[in-house]
Design a protein around this motif. Structure first.
Motif, mmCIF file in Angstrom:
data_model
loop_
_atom_site.group_PDB
_atom_site.id
_atom_site.type_symbol
_atom_site.label_atom_id
_atom_site.label_comp_id
_atom_site.label_asym_id
_atom_site.label_seq_id
_atom_site.Cartn_x
_atom_site.Cartn_y
_atom_site.Cartn_z
ATOM 1 N N ASN A 1 0.743 -1.246 0.147
ATOM 2 C CA ASN A 1 -0.134 0.027 0.168
ATOM 3 C C ASN A 1 0.911 1.202 0.021
ATOM 4 N N ALA A 2 0.399 2.078 -0.629
ATOM 5 C CA ALA A 2 1.082 3.643 -0.520
ATOM 6 C C ALA A 2 0.253 4.568 0.186
ATOM 7 N N PHE A 3 0.954 5.325 1.042
ATOM 8 C CA PHE A 3 0.258 6.499 2.052
ATOM 9 C C PHE A 3 0.813 7.813 1.909
ATOM 10 N N ASP A 4 0.087 8.596 2.303
ATOM 11 C CA ASP A 4 0.740 10.113 2.057
ATOM 12 C C ASP A 4 1.803 10.409 3.117
ATOM 13 N N THR A 5 1.647 9.926 4.220
ATOM 14 C CA THR A 5 2.713 10.120 5.283
ATOM 15 C C THR A 5 3.197 8.728 5.884
ATOM 16 N N GLU A 6 4.318 8.809 6.358
ATOM 17 C CA GLU A 6 4.690 7.488 7.159
ATOM 18 C C GLU A 6 4.005 7.069 8.429
ATOM 19 N N LEU B 1 0.743 7.412 8.754
ATOM 20 C CA LEU B 1 -0.547 6.953 8.359
ATOM 21 C C LEU B 1 -0.168 5.384 7.805
ATOM 22 N N ALA B 2 1.193 5.202 7.246
ATOM 23 C CA ALA B 2 1.480 3.861 6.909
ATOM 24 C C ALA B 2 1.718 2.896 8.100
ATOM 25 N N ALA C 1 -1.788 2.151 9.612
ATOM 26 C CA ALA C 1 -2.322 0.987 8.856
ATOM 27 C C ALA C 1 -1.597 -0.225 9.068
ATOM 28 N N GLN C 2 -0.312 -0.357 9.291
ATOM 29 C CA GLN C 2 0.364 -1.558 9.497
ATOM 30 C C GLN C 2 -0.038 -1.921 10.852
ATOM 31 N N GLU D 1 7.961 -2.684 7.129
ATOM 32 C CA GLU D 1 7.368 -1.336 6.533
ATOM 33 C C GLU D 1 8.921 -0.691 5.867
#
Length: 85
Positions: free
Chosen positions: A7-12, A14-15, A18-19, A42
């Motif tokens: 997945n790709a996220f706008d910020t670390e 947010l990533a 989600a993780q 990650e």
């Protein structure tokens, strides 16, 4: 079989959130014990593309394939790409 989800996220931040939610869902939720082994990682991926060649068609229902390589010490990326083509 092995399944990778990327997945790709706008910020670390947010990533990472989600993780952590995915880990909890697999390890503590309804999927507990259903997916084994499970491994969560990650990383930061930097890619560049020509804006003129950006996505021009709908990609709904399509999948991105990826390959994970363990590059031998001393081997260049170009040599690795050449050896797998």
């Amino acid at each position: 079989s092995t399944v990778f989800f990327m997945n790709a996220f706008d910020t670390e931040e947010l990533a990472h959130g989600a993780q952590e939610a995915a880990k909890s869902f697999v390890n503590d939720g309804r999927l507990n014990g259903a997916i084994t082994p499970s491994q969560f990682t990650e990383d930061v991926l930097v890619s560049y593309f020509n804006a003129e060649d950006c996505v021009t068609t709908d990609s709904a229902g399509l999948y991105m394939s990826t390959r994970l390589y363990d590059i031998p010490k001393g081997m260049t990326l170009d040599a690795m790409i050449e050896s797998t083509s």
